[in-house]
Write a protein that holds these residues in place. Structure first.
Motif: not given
Length: 274
Positions: A51-79
């Protein structure tokens, strides 16, 4: 490098922890927060985000809880690159057979970390239709059981948000299942892509700085990555994100439970409010 077509969304129950971990989220992408301190999470959060993000022009959305701690965050782009090339709609860790304390449905992914082709899904989005898919048919989907190292239940409907992924599966959307490995504390897990460890999930975000055991356990992981938990930058004034709040969510839920109780009482059914 800015990537405006990618967003990351966190439904936050513990802003203190979010202020620490979100500093290590992938750079150059849009950041969004749904205030989950009033109980909003799961399927309600999914409905709200469309409902809220439909007009934000997003192609890809990452859902990540606040207890997700990134070690190598750029890997998400490879995914995401792999998802683009192979026309994959959803990636994440199975909710059964992988994480020791998640012995539920291995066809589903747990939303603690999930990447979705938001633009593709939005084109077909119909929340009324999605809600009708909270069911399992015998032998409806196939699975390679050799990929499942732990316990699981192929017929589980444990999470109300399963309907979202079941809807996508019945639309024959492709899923990419990521590997997860338990850490020494026997609660947290690592996240891997192509054999590379790129993040940790601690679980029990709500307990951070509330429960001593979980606070110490989460801090141990933060400190192992040289993250300063007492840094003056760990406050919301130094973060840039767009926040959404449904101020009346808790009232709506109370009304819904009350209505359901009355309907079941009139129909002669018993009803237990969780």
């Amino acid at each position: 490098m800015q990537k405006p077509e990618i967003g990351i969304l966190t439904t936050v129950a513990n802003f203190e922890l979010y202020n620490i971990t979100s500093q290590y989220f992938p750079k150059g992408i849009k950041r969004y927060v749904i205030d989950g301190s009033n109980g909003m999470h799961g399927i309600y959060s999914i409905f709200y985000m469309f409902k809220k993000l439909s007009k934000e022009g997003i192609d890809w959305l990452i859902l990540a809880d606040e207890d997700v701690i990134f070690k190598e965050s750029n890997v998400v782009f490879s995914i995401i690159d792999k998802m683009k090339k192979e026309k994959i709609t959803v990636s994440g860790v199975r909710d059964g057979g992988v994480i020791k304390h998640r012995a539920y449905n291995p066809f589903m992914v747990n939303t603690f970390f999930t990447i979705i082709n938001f633009k593709e899904i939005l084109a077909d989005w119909n929340f009324k239709e999605v809600k009708k898919h909270q069911y399992i048919l015998p032998n409806e989907f196939t699975i390679d059981r050799s990929e499942l190292k732990g316990q699981y239940d192929l017929n589980s409907l444990y999470e109300p948000y399963y309907c979202f992924f079941l809807w996508l599966k019945r639309k024959e959307r492709k899923f990419l299942y990521l590997e997860g490995i338990m850490l020494e504390d026997d609660i947290s897990n690592s996240l891997l892509f192509n054999g590379k460890e790129f993040a940790y999930h601690t679980w029990y975000a709500r307990s951070y700085n509330v429960n001593k055991k979980h606070t110490k356990r989460i801090n141990n992981i933060l400190l192992s990555l040289d993250i300063d938990i007492n840094n003056d930058n760990n406050n919301s004034n130094n973060l840039h994100y767009k926040i959404y709040r449904d101020a009346f969510f808790h009232v709506k839920i109370k009304i819904k439970k009350y209505y359901t109780r009355i309907v079941n009482k009139l129909s002669g059914k018993s009803y237990n409010i969780q």
